[in-house]
Each structure stands twice: as structure tokens, then as C-alpha cells.
Write an enzyme that holds these catalytic residues in place. Structure first.
Site, PDB file in Angstrom:
ATOM      1  N   ASP A  50       0.886  -1.143   0.000  1.00 43.41           N
ATOM      2  CA  ASP A  50       0.000   0.000   0.000  1.00 43.41           C
ATOM      3  C   ASP A  50       0.940   1.213   0.000  1.00 43.41           C
ATOM      4  O   ASP A  50       2.106   1.079   0.356  1.00 43.41           O
ATOM      5  CB  ASP A  50      -0.819  -0.071   1.293  1.00 43.41           C
ATOM      6  CG  ASP A  50      -1.789   1.058   1.418  1.00 43.41           C
ATOM      7  OD1 ASP A  50      -2.441   1.367   0.421  1.00 43.41           O
ATOM      8  OD2 ASP A  50      -1.910   1.606   2.520  1.00 43.41           O
TER       9      ASP A  50
ATOM     10  N   ASP B 210      -0.980  -0.395   6.077  1.00 39.61           N
ATOM     11  CA  ASP B 210      -0.959   0.207   7.410  1.00 39.61           C
ATOM     12  C   ASP B 210      -2.229  -0.127   8.181  1.00 39.61           C
ATOM     13  O   ASP B 210      -2.431   0.345   9.291  1.00 39.61           O
ATOM     14  CB  ASP B 210      -0.750   1.722   7.334  1.00 39.61           C
ATOM     15  CG  ASP B 210      -1.851   2.409   6.547  1.00 39.61           C
ATOM     16  OD1 ASP B 210      -2.736   1.707   6.029  1.00 39.61           O
ATOM     17  OD2 ASP B 210      -1.828   3.642   6.457  1.00 39.61           O
TER      18      ASP B 210
ATOM     19  N   ASP C 145      -7.406  -1.183   4.535  1.00 39.91           N
ATOM     20  CA  ASP C 145      -6.972  -2.278   3.684  1.00 39.91           C
ATOM     21  C   ASP C 145      -7.131  -3.653   4.316  1.00 39.91           C
ATOM     22  O   ASP C 145      -6.484  -4.597   3.914  1.00 39.91           O
ATOM     23  CB  ASP C 145      -5.585  -2.063   3.071  1.00 39.91           C
ATOM     24  CG  ASP C 145      -4.569  -1.487   4.018  1.00 39.91           C
ATOM     25  OD1 ASP C 145      -3.740  -0.686   3.586  1.00 39.91           O
ATOM     26  OD2 ASP C 145      -4.622  -1.846   5.201  1.00 39.91           O
TER      27      ASP C 145
HETATM   28  P1  ADP Z   1      -3.528   4.359  -0.219  1.00 38.86           P
HETATM   29  O1  ADP Z   1      -3.842   3.240  -1.137  1.00 38.86           O
HETATM   30  O2  ADP Z   1      -2.445   5.208  -0.770  1.00 38.86           O
HETATM   31  O3  ADP Z   1      -3.272   3.942   1.187  1.00 38.86           O
HETATM   32  P2  ADP Z   1      -6.267   5.068   0.447  1.00 38.86           P
HETATM   33  O4  ADP Z   1      -6.955   3.912  -0.160  1.00 38.86           O
HETATM   34  O5  ADP Z   1      -6.190   5.136   1.909  1.00 38.86           O
HETATM   35  O6  ADP Z   1      -4.818   5.303  -0.203  1.00 38.86           O
HETATM   36  O7  ADP Z   1      -6.958   6.378  -0.085  1.00 38.86           O
HETATM   37  C1  ADP Z   1      -7.002   6.657  -1.448  1.00 38.86           C
HETATM   38  C2  ADP Z   1      -7.401   8.063  -1.710  1.00 38.86           C
HETATM   39  O8  ADP Z   1      -8.726   8.289  -1.257  1.00 38.86           O
HETATM   40  C3  ADP Z   1      -6.565   9.066  -1.019  1.00 38.86           C
HETATM   41  O9  ADP Z   1      -5.433   9.414  -1.766  1.00 38.86           O
HETATM   42  C4  ADP Z   1      -7.526  10.244  -0.902  1.00 38.86           C
HETATM   43  O10 ADP Z   1      -7.539  10.974  -2.101  1.00 38.86           O
HETATM   44  C5  ADP Z   1      -8.851   9.588  -0.717  1.00 38.86           C
HETATM   45  N1  ADP Z   1      -9.239   9.476   0.669  1.00 38.86           N
HETATM   46  C6  ADP Z   1      -9.372   8.349   1.382  1.00 38.86           C
HETATM   47  N2  ADP Z   1      -9.764   8.607   2.642  1.00 38.86           N
HETATM   48  C7  ADP Z   1      -9.854   9.942   2.731  1.00 38.86           C
HETATM   49  C8  ADP Z   1     -10.209  10.855   3.782  1.00 38.86           C
HETATM   50  N3  ADP Z   1     -10.518  10.436   4.994  1.00 38.86           N
HETATM   51  N4  ADP Z   1     -10.181  12.161   3.493  1.00 38.86           N
HETATM   52  C9  ADP Z   1      -9.855  12.619   2.290  1.00 38.86           C
HETATM   53  N5  ADP Z   1      -9.520  11.820   1.274  1.00 38.86           N
HETATM   54  C10 ADP Z   1      -9.527  10.505   1.471  1.00 38.86           C
HETATM   55 MG    MG Z   2      -3.770   3.168   3.056  1.00 36.63          MG
END
Ligand code: ADP
Ligand code: MG
Length: 622
Positions: free
Chosen positions: A320, A513, A517
Site C-alpha cells: 500500500d 498500514d 486495507d
Molecule cells: P492508499 O492506497 O495510498 O493507502 P487510500 O486507499 O487510503 O490510499 O486512499 C485513497 C485516496 O482516497 C486518497 O489518496 C484520498 O484521495 C482519498 N481518501 C481516502 N480517505 C480519505 C479521507 N478520509 N479524506 C480525504 N480523502 C480521502
Molecule cells: Mg492506506
């Protein structure tokens, strides 16, 4: 030593003394055989009565073939052959071997808790007047205040109300770098307070504290058995009857041909003594157990021998991005309000809507916002994993998230091509602007990935962030491939695709993390959660938990797993090899019962010592 072990040691000593005394006596006094037998039966029964009883119970319950049966038949056989001293001595050495095993297992069990050394003995509960009293941590309730003085362990998870200092987290993470804490920080149980007096408000009861969870996890890790352990159990099930029949054949077939009954029966009995599979049966689970212990000492919690085994076979590592390869600590670098809104409106609305989210983005917005959020003003929070959040803030609908969130809400908005993670904000159903935040790579991410690459591992990054951000990360890190703009469900389908592509004998591990996920963590062969200090979701969803968030620990855990696999293999081949050689020697009459017993005890000792090498892993093996 436990009480039981001490009792056994006493029996061993008494029996040994008696055996020597009887042998010496018979050197000087010639007695007819019934008296000799009677005398030797004393040390024999002192040491062996429980084995005889267990063998009898086994026969009664229809589970005839086990070690107790082997020892009983072999020693009674020796007595019948008038080899009295051998009969008693074999039983004695068998028990010495058993005692050694139980001591080794007990010691490694204890050393895990000792290595972890995180269980608090007391908590200093503060009363209204500021006086404190040491109480059992289990009695402290959520909301109560405790005091932690320098040198003391933090007994419960909580929030620092007053004081500052540094924490030693090495018992949890294997890292020796002290961590600064100050008023307002959350602290977790199991750390040691180096300096400064901390007043802490307890946020979780002891049973749900980090310490209790970790200890529970480590203590239950022996329940999940590795394939190698199952193999040994199965092996013993077939092996013992097979050697019993082989011994029977050895006793009768050559005797019918040669007529030399005494020789072949004695060889068959020796054969039985040799066949006892103790070393093998004990050393394999012990190796896994020590491996889990050694790993936890480095801040790597493995939930079972099966995962350690799977880790050793990892050929594909899926990462991730946020919080795993990057720090997950975003800095707000730009705010672009839409006409009619101020930068402050945008930031404060976003921070308020995010106030219940655990996402790293939410935390950074809270930090950047000027006004603190009153919990009552935020209602109807909906978090859309991989997109963002929607909430009612002071009665107004606020949405904060990525472009796909805005699209799914049907809002018209100005998309920007700024590089970085963009949080679009809508207030009252109207686009209000965007916030640009940027994250930095973890300092060890690059070397960690280089190490993995050198080990021939395929590395893949899956992220919910934008293509542009993913690309800039991939430029700096030696990743084999990356895929961006994925929702949690898309990540699962990518992992499934990658699972289908890998070699069947290898495994795929996912490192995340633990924030949104959990589905991928459980879909991968091995789910690794990092930075888990204080994150319950991650501790629960993952198979392997890295207590701190250092990507270097991933390479380390693979190395530990491989070392464990190597030791298991060594022990299996060594124990089986020696066993078969001695079985052959016994069948050919080239070794007697003494040789057999020493071979078995010797192999057990060596295998156990080999297994214990797993406990000695330097926490900072790079
Ligand atoms: P990663 O795969 O990098 O861990 P996430 O799946 O956690 O990313 O989130 C993907 C995207 O969704 C983030 O880059 C953001 O744009 C958006 N996002 C997710 N959760 C939030 C939140 N709580 N507030 C704002 N944006 C969010
Ligand atoms: Mg993440």
C-alpha cells in the site's frame, strides 16, 4: 524449573543412584536371576512407572502405537532377555531426554514473554487530591488518571494530560531510538518512560490495551501450526506402527531362518529403542516457536508457524502506499478556495468533516486547521473508503475527498493538475475549493525495496491515490510495477490477479498500514500490517504485525522466516538421517541399546539447541 520438572529430576536422581548401587552390588555378590531382576526392577519402576501406565492406557484406548508403547515393549523385552541393567537404563535415559525437552519448551515459552517484557505489574492511580496509589492495571477504568514516573512502564493506553518526556519503545518495536511525548499525545502500554513525569488519562481498559492484545497474540501463536508441524504429526502416526511391525519382522523372520532367536530378538528390541521419534517430534514445533519468539523481539509479531512458513516462500510483495512506503504525515502545501469561499472556510470545514476519520489525511488536516472541532457539531459521518468523507457540519453538508468522491456526489468542480494528493471540498452541496497536501517517502523505503529486489522479490505498489502521485513515488523507488486510483475492492482484485500470476509454490504478501486495507490484508497469503503501535484494526486484520513503521522490518521478517525454514529443514534431515542410520546399525547388530539411547538423547539435545538459535536474532539485523 516447574514443580513437575523438579519432581522428575528427583526421580531421575533416585533411580540413577539405585541403578548404580544395584550394578555395583551385583559385581561383588552373585545372586540367582530372580533376585537380580527384583533388584533392577526397583530403579526401573521408580523411573518408568508412568510410562508403563501411559502405554497401558494407550492400549486400552486403542491408540497403541506411541513412544510410551515403544519404550515399554523395548525395556520389558530387555528385562525378559535378562539384560536388566539395559532395560532400566534405557527407561532412565528416555526420561532424561523427556525432561530436557519439557525444560527447553518451557524455557522458550517463558523467554517469549520475558523477551517481550511488556506486561505491567501495577498502575499508579491518581485521586482527586493528586495522591497516587499502585493498583492492578486491570482495576483501572477508562477516564481515570494515572501517573507514570521515570523508569516505569506505561501500564495502560491513554492520553498525556500533563508532562513530557521520551519513551523507550524497544520492548514493542525492537527499535532503541527514544520517542518524544508531550501533552496531548497518545501513548500506548508497554513502553517505558525514560524521563519526565507523565499524567495520563486512560482511554482503554487493560483487557483491550495494546499490551494485552500483543501478549494474547503471541501466546496463541502456537495454535496455528505450520505445514511442517502437521507433517511431523502425520509422520509419527504412520512411522511408529511401521517400525513396530519392522521390529516384529526383524525378531521373527531371520530367527526362523537361522534359528538364532536370542540374537534377533535382542536386535529387534534395540531397533525399537532407536526408533523413538522424540527429537523430531519436539524440535520442529520448538523451532517455529523460537522463530516467533525471536521475531517478536524485533518488534515483528507473527500470528502462527504457518505464517512464518508462508513468509519464507514470499516471492511477491504488494505494498500500500500511504503510511506504508510514505510517512502518511501530510503537510498542507496549498489551499485554493473557489469563488465565495475563504481558504479558512475550506480547511476548517474539511477538518471538521474528517474529525472522526483515522485516515492519515484526516489527521494532517486536523493539525493544519486553525480552530478545534467540537464533536457535537459533526453528525452523520460517512467515510467512503478510498474516496473521502461526507458529514453534516453545523447543519451543512460537507464532503472532502478525491475527484472520484466529487463525481460520485454529482458535484461540478474544478479539477487541478497540481502534483500531490488533492482533497476537494464541497460545502452545502457547492464546490468550495481544494487542499493540496503532500507526503514524503519513509527514509528507509528505498533501501528496503532495494534489499527485497536483490532477493529476487517482485514488488508492486497499489494505491488509492492519483496516478500522478503514484508515478512520482514509483520514480524514486525501485518498484517493479504500480497501479493507482484504486478503491479497496480494486486492490483486492489486483491482489487476486497477482495471486494467479505467481508460482504455486511461492506466496504473496501484502503490506499495509491497516487503514481501509483489511480486505486485502486477509486476501493475501500473508497480510502484514505495519506501524501497528496503537492501531487495533491492523493488529486484528493482519497475520504479521510490524510494531513500528519501518519498511526495513519487512526484509528482516522475510529473513527471519527463511532462517526458521532452514533450521526446520536441518532438524528434520538431521534427526531422520541419524535415526535411519542407527535403525540400520541396530538391525545389523552393529549397535546395542546403549548406543541407541545415546544417539536419541544426543539428537534431541542438538536439535533443541539448533532450534534455540531462532531466539537469538539481533534486532537490528540489516
Ligand atoms: P492508499 O492506497 O495510498 O493507502 P487510500 O486507499 O487510503 O490510499 O486512499 C485513497 C485516496 O482516497 C486518497 O489518496 C484520498 O484521495 C482519498 N481518501 C481516502 N480517505 C480519505 C479521507 N478520509 N479524506 C480525504 N480523502 C480521502
Ligand atoms: Mg492506506
Amino acid at each position: 524449573m516447574t514443580k513437575k520438572q523438579k519432581k522428575m529430576l528427583r526421580r531421575i536422581i533416585v533411580s540413577l543412584v539405585l541403578l548404580v548401587a544395584v550394578t555395583l552390588l551385583l559385581e561383588f555378590v552373585a545372586l540367582p536371576w530372580p533376585f537380580q531382576l527384583g533388584l533392577y526392577l526397583i530403579p526401573y519402576l521408580v523411573i518408568g512407572w508412568d510410562i508403563l501406565k501411559k502405554a497401558a492406557l494407550g492400549i486400552k484406548n486403542g491408540q497403541v502405537f506411541d513412544e510410551n508403547f515403544l519404550m515399554t515393549v523395548a525395556t520389558i523385552g530387555a528385562l525378559c532377555m535378562q539384560e536388566y541393567a539395559e532395560g532400566a537404563a534405557v527407561m532412565l535415559f528416555y526420561q532424561i531426554g523427556e525432561l530436557f525437552q519439557s525444560y527447553a519448551v518451557g524455557k522458550s515459552r517463558k523467554s517469549i514473554s520475558a523477551l517481550m517484557d511488556i506486561r505491567p505489574d501495577y498502575a499508579n492511580l491518581l485521586d482527586e487530591s493528586g495522591k497516587f496509589e499502585a493498583v492492578d492495571p486491570e482495576l483501572v477504568q477508562v477516564g481515570q488518571k494515572i501517573l507514570v514516573q521515570p523508569g516505569e512502564k506505561i501500564p495502560l493506553d491513554g492520553l498525556v494530560l500533563d508532562g513530557s518526556g521520551t519513551l523507550n519503545t524497544s520492548a514493542l518495536t525492537g527499535e532503541s531510538l527514544p520517542r518524544p511525548v508531550a501533552k496531548g499525545d497518545t501513548v500506548i502500554s508497554g513502553c517505558i518512560n525514560n524521563e519526565g513525569v507523565l499524567t495520563i488519562q486512560v482511554t482503554k481498559p487493560f483487557a483491550q490495551s495494546t499490551v494485552a492484545k500483543i501478549l494474547d497474540l503471541v501466546e496463541n501463536s502456537s495454535v496455528k501450526k505450520a505445514k511442517a508441524e502437521h507433517f511431523i504429526t502425520k509422520f509419527a502416526r504412520y512411522y511408529t506402527p511401521v517400525v513396530c511391525y519392522a521390529a516384529l519382522a526383524l525378531a521373527f523372520i531371520p530367527s526362523f531362518i537361522t534359528g538364532d532367536w536370542a540374537v534377533w530378538i535382542s536386535r529387534a528390541l534395540t531397533f525399537l529403542v532407536i526408533s523413538c521419534p522424540c527429537a523430531l517430534v519436539i524440535s520442529i514445533p520448538l523451532t517455529f516457536f523460537s522463530g516467533i519468539g525471536g521475531a517478536s523481539r524485533c518488534g515483528i509479531l507473527v500470528k502462527g508457524g504457518n505464517y512464518l512458513e508462508a513468509l519464507a516462500q514470499t516471492q511477491t510483495l504488494v505494498f500500500d502506499k500511504t503510511g506504508t512506503l510514505t510517512q502518511g504525515v501530510f503537510q498542507v502545501s496549498h489551499i485554493e478556495p473557489a469563488p465565495g469561499f475563504t481558504a479558512e472556510d475550506v480547511l476548517n470545514a474539511a477538518a471538521a468533516a474528517e474529525s472522526y476519520s483515522h485516515h492519515p489525511i484526516a489527521k494532517s488536516l486536523a493539525k493544519a486547521a486553525s480552530q478545534s472541532v467540537s464533536p457535537a457539531s459533526v453528525q452523520e459521518v460517512q467515510e467512503h473508503a478510498g474516496k473521502g468523507v461526507c458529514a453534516l457540519v453545523d447543519g451543512k453538508q460537507v464532503a472532502a475527498g478525491n475527484a472520484s468522491l466529487m463525481d460520485s456526489l454529482g458535484l461540478t468542480f474544478q479539477q487541478t493538475d497540481a502534483v500531490g494528493t488533492v482533497v476537494y471540498v464541497a460545502i452545502g452541496g457547492v464546490f468550495a475549493g481544494w487542499i493540496l497536501i503532500s507526503d514524503t517517502l519513509k527514509p528507509t523505503a528505498k533501501t528496503a525495496l532495494e534489499q527485497l529486489k536483490r532477493q529476487g522479490i517482485r514488488t508492486v505498489m497499489l494505491t488509492g491515490d492519483s496516478q500522478k502521485v503514484a508515478q512520482s513515488v514509483a520514480q524514486e523507488l525501485p518498484l517493479d510495477e504500480y497501479h493507482a486510483e484504486l478503491l479497496p475492492a480494486d486492490k483486492v482484485s489486483w491482489v487476486e490477479k497477482l495471486l494467479a500470476q505467481k508460482k504455486p509454490s511461492s506466496t504473496l504478501a501484502f503490506v499495509g498500514d491497516g487503514i481501509n486495507d483489511a480486505p486485502v490484508l486477509s486476501r493475501a497469503d500473508v497480510g502484514i500490517a505495519m506501524g501497528a503501535m496503537g492501531s487495533d484494526a491492523a493488529i486484528e486484520a493482519a497475520d504479521v504485525v510490524l510494531m513500528d513503521d519501518d519498511p526495513a522490518k519487512i526484509a528482516l521478517s522475510l529473513r527471519i522466516a527463511r532462517k526458521c525454514r532452514r533450521l526446520v529443514f536441518q532438524n528434520i534431515t538431521f534427526a531422520l538421517g541419524v535415526k535411519f542410520i542407527f535403525l540400520l546399525l541396530g538391525a545389523l547388530g552393529l549397535t546395542n541399546m546403549w548406543g541407541a539411547v545415546f544417539a536419541d538423547v544426543g539428537v534431541t539435545v542438538l536439535a533443541v539447541l539448533n532450534a534455540s538459535r531462532m531466539l537469538r536474532i539481533k534486532p537490528l539485523m540489516r
